[in-house]
Motif scaffolding. Structure first.
Motif, mmCIF file in Angstrom:
data_model
loop_
_atom_site.group_PDB
_atom_site.id
_atom_site.type_symbol
_atom_site.label_atom_id
_atom_site.label_comp_id
_atom_site.label_asym_id
_atom_site.label_seq_id
_atom_site.Cartn_x
_atom_site.Cartn_y
_atom_site.Cartn_z
ATOM 1 N N SER A 107 0.850 -1.208 0.000
ATOM 2 C CA SER A 107 0.000 0.000 0.000
ATOM 3 C C SER A 107 0.877 1.248 0.000
ATOM 4 N N GLU A 108 2.040 1.157 0.640
ATOM 5 C CA GLU A 108 2.962 2.301 0.622
ATOM 6 C C GLU A 108 3.470 2.564 -0.804
ATOM 7 N N ALA A 109 3.870 1.483 -1.474
ATOM 8 C CA ALA A 109 4.390 1.633 -2.844
ATOM 9 C C ALA A 109 3.310 2.197 -3.768
ATOM 10 N N LEU A 110 2.095 1.677 -3.610
ATOM 11 C CA LEU A 110 0.996 2.151 -4.465
ATOM 12 C C LEU A 110 0.706 3.622 -4.198
ATOM 13 N N MET A 111 0.834 4.019 -2.974
ATOM 14 C CA MET A 111 0.584 5.421 -2.622
ATOM 15 C C MET A 111 1.715 6.326 -3.121
ATOM 16 N N ARG A 112 2.952 5.979 -2.774
ATOM 17 C CA ARG A 112 4.109 6.850 -3.053
ATOM 18 C C ARG A 112 4.492 6.892 -4.527
#
Ligand code: F6P
Length: 531
Positions: A413-418
């Motif tokens: 979810s971090e990668a998808l967000m950032r």
């Protein structure tokens, strides 16, 4: 009915959606974002800070809830009004999990409790006097997906010495391969069908009956077949003893029927006490849904975020990504719940709703999905909202597994967000000592656009109570979205047409009727099967 798309709240949202929100910036400029856009309730944490929303968007979504009169619809549902208007039925699955259940509900629950106790204690015997060690539930759609999903989800709570199997597909392969491993003397069949007329279920039920009768004789049917249905006459006609028919009612929709007699295979799998805890969890979520203000209301929040993504950011799908093998079947269950309920374009008033409705719901448990389709979510260029679901505490654990699983979930979810910019990629490759020429070649391929919205639902643990909460959460989300889109979420006319045509084709395929009056493709396909 005044359509929601004409309301000021909808117009405000349309205006707000023209200014794209960049998640990376929102996090960089607001260190309190997680606290402001997450909800904690009774062992559930709903983090929606990685959705493309800000306070203005949330306020407009809350206004939409009010414009659509959702609280009044909740009151109608609770009062047993026939809100499933096209079928003239009330929608009262919530009544199945009331602690002070109505007498008819209590009576069936007590019958289920007694039956579970008899099977588990071994006092129920098959026709040859042996105890039951395998239960085969024959049902499809709502009479399969819920109990199957929950049986898998609660694997840590399974009763010893009893295996529960689910057969749904009309393809004989499903029944044949299931029965191949079983001993008729120790097998119990549950025929689960609200209507007791569904082609798939009745065909499988008749074949299962023939299998049992071939091994043990006609008289054995009474000790090896029970049923869950609203159609007790058809159950009796099938040859099932009325004493072994577990009734439910037309005010329980098929895809909302896990809490009724349709939950019998689950209650057998996990024990009736655990089934009651599942009901308690769902009831607790009902109370939360009925009473919490919209801004703190978990189902309302999930529903409104879905509306934002579908109707204002144009997302066509919704991925469900549980980082829990036990929740393996959750996405399939939610597919029926959301897509059969709200996959419609004509509203309650018979008019086109004029906006997109249910997204395509799909998914797989993490980390399996990471090695299959996440590539497209990261770099495929489509907007794909994701629901990540994770457990703080593992239901099954081995050293080194659970922390790694959570690390993967949160990292995704971090990668998808950032995302990752070209400049960041270049810096990274340079630091790794790569030659400039190679960097130029590779860097564009390693860019991640990011800004992909996701919600993370973190459960303290997966147990009957929290599973009940989780399922009721999505049920109410689906209900709210149906209200907002102006739909009747409780009928399913869209599945009828195919059934109607299949019954016309069957005699032609069986050679009982000449092939005529069909298009050339269907004619050609039938002819090909006959050569
Ligand atoms: O798919 C259509 C449907 O009517 C579902 O709504 C339902 O869950 C399923 O068929 C099975 O129906 P029944 O329980 O009556 O066999």
């Amino acid at each position: 009915m005044k359509q929601l798309i004409e309301t000021p709240a909808w117009q405000t949202l349309a205006t707000l959606s023209r200014h794209s929100l960049a998640l990376r910036e929102l996090f960089a400029t607001d260190p309190q974002r997680f606290g402001r856009f997450s909800l904690n309730h009774d062992g559930l944490l709903l983090d929606y800070s990685k959705q493309r929303v800000n306070s203005e968007v949330m306020a407009a979504l809350h206004a939409l809830w009010t414009s659509a009169g959702v609280p009044a619809w909740i009151a109608k549902m609770r009062a047993g009004e026939p809100i499933n208007a096209s079928e003239g039925r009330a929608v009262l699955h919530i009544a199945l999990r009331e602690p002070a259940a109505r007498p008819e509900v209590r009576a069936v629950l007590e019958k289920m409790r007694g039956f579970c106790a008899d099977i588990h204690s071994g006092s129920w015997r098959g026709a040859t006097g042996e105890t039951i060690c395998d239960v085969v539930n024959i049902g499809i759609g709502g009479s399969d997906l819920g109990p199957k999903m929950a049986t898998q989800a609660l694997a840590a709570f399974h009763q010893p010495n009893l295996r529960v199997h689910y057969v749904s597909n009309l393809d004989a392969a499903h029944l044949v391969t299931t029965l191949a491993r079983l001993d008729p003397k120790r097998t119990l069949f549950i025929i689960a069908s609200k209507t007791f007329t569904t082609q798939e279920t009745m065909t499988n039920a008749r074949s299962a009956r023939a299998w049992l009768v071939a091994a043990l004789g006609e008289a054995a049917v009474a000790r090896h077949f029970v049923a869950g249905s609203t159609n007790l006459a058809a159950v009796a006609q099938f040859g099932i003893d009325p004493a072994h028919a577990f009734e439910f009612w037309d005010w329980v929709g098929g895809r909302f029927s896990l809490w009724s007699a349709i939950g019998l295979p689950l209650a057998l799998a996990v024990g009736f006490g655990n089934f009651e805890r599942l009901l308690a969890g769902a009831h607790a979520m009902d109370q939360h849904f009925f009473t919490a203000p919209v801004a703190q209301n978990l189902p309302a929040t999930l529903a409104l975020l879905g509306i934002w993504n579908t109707n204002f950011l144009d997302a066509a799908t919704q991925a469900v990504l549980p980082y829990s093998q036990s929740l393996e079947h959750l996405s399939r269950y939610l597919q029926q719940l959301e897509m059969e309920s709200n996959g419609k374009q004509v509203g309650r008033d018979g008019q086109p709703v004029g906006c997109a409705t249910a997204p395509v719901v799909w998914g797989e448990p993490g980390t399996n999905g990471q090695h299959a389709f996440y590539q497209l979510i990261h770099q495929g260029g489509r907007l794909i909202p994701c629901d990540f679901i994770a457990l703080k505490q593992a239901d099954f654990d081995l050293p080194g597994h659970h922390a790694a699983l959570l690390a993967n979930c949160f990292a995704q979810s971090e990668a998808l967000m950032r995302g990752k910019t070209l400049a960041e990629v270049r810096t990274e490759l340079k630091a790794g000592g790569m030659a400039e020429e190679k960097i130029q070649q590779l860097a564009p391929l390693k860019v991640f656009p990011g800004n992909q919205p996701s919600t993370t639902l973190l459960l303290d643990r997966l147990d009957p109570y929290s599973l009940g909460q989780l399922i009721a959460l999505y049920e109410h989300k689906t209900f709210v979205q149906g209200i907002l889109w102006g739909l009747n979420s409780f009928d399913q006319w869209g599945v009828e047409y195919g059934k109607q045509l299949a019954s016309r084709l069957l005699p032609m395929l069986e050679g009982k009727q000449l092939v005529s009056g069909l298009d050339s493709s269907t004619t050609g396909l039938i002819a090909a099967c006959k050569t």
